[in-house]
Design a protein around this motif. Sequence first.
Motif, PDB file in Angstrom:
ATOM      1  N   VAL B  42       0.844  -1.195   0.000  1.00 36.46           N
ATOM      2  CA  VAL B  42       0.000   0.000   0.000  1.00 36.46           C
ATOM      3  C   VAL B  42       0.882   1.249   0.000  1.00 36.46           C
ATOM      4  O   VAL B  42       0.634   2.205  -0.741  1.00 36.46           O
ATOM      5  CB  VAL B  42      -0.958   0.009   1.210  1.00 36.46           C
ATOM      6  CG1 VAL B  42      -1.780   1.291   1.233  1.00 36.46           C
ATOM      7  CG2 VAL B  42      -1.877  -1.199   1.172  1.00 36.46           C
ATOM      8  N   ALA B  43       1.946   1.202   0.813  1.00 35.53           N
ATOM      9  CA  ALA B  43       2.867   2.344   0.877  1.00 35.53           C
ATOM     10  C   ALA B  43       3.518   2.574  -0.487  1.00 35.53           C
ATOM     11  O   ALA B  43       3.677   3.715  -0.932  1.00 35.53           O
ATOM     12  CB  ALA B  43       3.925   2.097   1.946  1.00 35.53           C
ATOM     13  N   GLU B  44       3.870   1.478  -1.165  1.00 35.50           N
ATOM     14  CA  GLU B  44       4.488   1.586  -2.491  1.00 35.50           C
ATOM     15  C   GLU B  44       3.520   2.170  -3.512  1.00 35.50           C
ATOM     16  O   GLU B  44       3.903   2.957  -4.378  1.00 35.50           O
ATOM     17  CB  GLU B  44       4.966   0.217  -2.970  1.00 35.50           C
ATOM     18  CG  GLU B  44       6.304  -0.182  -2.376  1.00 35.50           C
ATOM     19  CD  GLU B  44       6.704  -1.593  -2.782  1.00 35.50           C
ATOM     20  OE1 GLU B  44       7.661  -2.126  -2.198  1.00 35.50           O
ATOM     21  OE2 GLU B  44       6.035  -2.163  -3.666  1.00 35.50           O
ATOM     22  N   PHE B  45       2.257   1.766  -3.397  1.00 36.65           N
ATOM     23  CA  PHE B  45       1.215   2.284  -4.286  1.00 36.65           C
ATOM     24  C   PHE B  45       1.096   3.795  -4.085  1.00 36.65           C
ATOM     25  O   PHE B  45       1.098   4.578  -5.050  1.00 36.65           O
ATOM     26  CB  PHE B  45      -0.107   1.582  -3.977  1.00 36.65           C
ATOM     27  CG  PHE B  45      -1.182   1.774  -5.000  1.00 36.65           C
ATOM     28  CD1 PHE B  45      -1.110   2.773  -5.969  1.00 36.65           C
ATOM     29  CD2 PHE B  45      -2.290   0.946  -5.016  1.00 36.65           C
ATOM     30  CE1 PHE B  45      -2.107   2.935  -6.916  1.00 36.65           C
ATOM     31  CE2 PHE B  45      -3.296   1.105  -5.964  1.00 36.65           C
ATOM     32  CZ  PHE B  45      -3.211   2.099  -6.898  1.00 36.65           C
ATOM     33  N   ALA B  46       1.031   4.212  -2.820  1.00 40.32           N
ATOM     34  CA  ALA B  46       0.889   5.636  -2.504  1.00 40.32           C
ATOM     35  C   ALA B  46       2.082   6.417  -3.042  1.00 40.32           C
ATOM     36  O   ALA B  46       1.941   7.507  -3.603  1.00 40.32           O
ATOM     37  CB  ALA B  46       0.754   5.823  -0.995  1.00 40.32           C
ATOM     38  N   ALA B  48       4.008   5.507  -5.558  1.00 44.43           N
ATOM     39  CA  ALA B  48       3.948   5.511  -7.025  1.00 44.43           C
ATOM     40  C   ALA B  48       3.064   6.640  -7.523  1.00 44.43           C
ATOM     41  O   ALA B  48       3.356   7.285  -8.533  1.00 44.43           O
ATOM     42  CB  ALA B  48       3.431   4.163  -7.534  1.00 44.43           C
ATOM     43  N   LEU B  49       1.969   6.901  -6.801  1.00 46.15           N
ATOM     44  CA  LEU B  49       1.044   7.978  -7.175  1.00 46.15           C
ATOM     45  C   LEU B  49       1.747   9.334  -7.119  1.00 46.15           C
ATOM     46  O   LEU B  49       1.751  10.084  -8.104  1.00 46.15           O
ATOM     47  CB  LEU B  49      -0.141   8.009  -6.206  1.00 46.15           C
ATOM     48  CG  LEU B  49      -1.352   7.136  -6.523  1.00 46.15           C
ATOM     49  CD1 LEU B  49      -2.302   7.119  -5.345  1.00 46.15           C
ATOM     50  CD2 LEU B  49      -2.078   7.635  -7.762  1.00 46.15           C
ATOM     51  N   THR B  50       2.340   9.634  -5.962  1.00 47.26           N
ATOM     52  CA  THR B  50       2.977  10.946  -5.811  1.00 47.26           C
ATOM     53  C   THR B  50       4.202  11.065  -6.706  1.00 47.26           C
ATOM     54  O   THR B  50       4.449  12.113  -7.290  1.00 47.26           O
ATOM     55  CB  THR B  50       3.358  11.204  -4.348  1.00 47.26           C
ATOM     56  OG1 THR B  50       3.972  10.044  -3.821  1.00 47.26           O
ATOM     57  CG2 THR B  50       2.129  11.520  -3.515  1.00 47.26           C
TER      58      THR B  50
END
Lengths: 200, 200
Positions: B42-46, B48-50
């Motif tokens: 989840v942290a990696e997804f977040a 990737a977004l920023t």
Amino acid sequence: MADHNALPLVILAEKFASLPGIGMKTAQRLAYYVMSMPEKDVAEFAEALTDAKKKVHRCKCCQNLTEKDICTICSADDRNNSIICVVETPKDVTAFERTREYMGVYHVLHGLISPMDRITPDKIRVKELLSRISEGDVKEVIMATNPTVEGDATAMYIAGLIKPLGIKVTRLAFGLPVGGILEYADEVTLFKALENRNTM
Amino acid sequence: MADHNALPLVILAEKFASLPGIGMKTAQRLAYYVMSMPEKDVAEFAEALTDAKKKVHRCKCCQNLTEKDICTICSADDRNNSIICVVETPKDVTAFERTREYMGVYHVLHGLISPMDRITPDKIRVKELLSRISEGDVKEVIMATNPTVEGDATAMYIAGLIKPLGIKVTRLAFGLPVGGILEYADEVTLFKALENRNTM
């Protein structure tokens, strides 16, 4: 995406594609869309992701997802704690709450017994249900798992554990969906509807 | 989601629902799925977004999305800088790159002229295309916008600006899609296929 694409975009598309029901094509479209969003919105989206994961956990009582120790349903004054509706997922709780008719409480199993997938009763929240029943003044347990092989098996298994304690165990009624067309109903549903017919 | 749901989950679902093509039902499903992901993912997804939003910007030359000053296509040694393929979106660049046949460079307009939507020529990257042409040794400009009203109008408009400079301007060929079935082709496509027929 091919290697001419900016790496952060490729990574983001892969993250979207890792979500269920989102293919690579849609994931790329979403990644491009994120590029067109204001930076503030993207930051909020990222924060929403980590927040949800960090702050939301299982209710100590019913195992539904909540940000508190005890969820709003379990801690509400106007809910009948003597009736427990046992469901598979938090989504099922949402579905029941939409009816605005059920005033008992819930217990979320977070799975169904499925020997094929190596999901044994100790992998789902059965133990927590039993300890709730042993502690509280429970009068009825409604088995509201899906009408599938696993849902029925799980309902049967749990009913077998609870019934000897002298507690009423019920199962959701199966029959024709309201607004459904008889012609399109499958045989099993039609048989259930016939079997469970009510006097008018 | 109803108010019994954990607030961070509701917020996350709303963020997903704000993406194009994702309805509230799917958004809720995705939010629940995020709950089942490992915290690291989840942290990696977040991130990737920023990251995508922060690190990716438009190439100074062709306006395609890149994390560098000049994108990999514009800076590649083996690309022919005298042919520019003009497209609407970065997605179109990806589509052309998949053919592995085109060896020229691109120019991304980031939109099409559309008076109805108040998109005038100054809202899209026409000016940048003209300054590229004035600077470099451009021999051909391929108008590769979609065969829609806006795509055709934009192609016509840009062609009108470039032709007087003595540069060859071409338009993508329209005809039957390869593998397509004649019976299902629409009238306009069939007419174009007939009109642009080649000697065998």
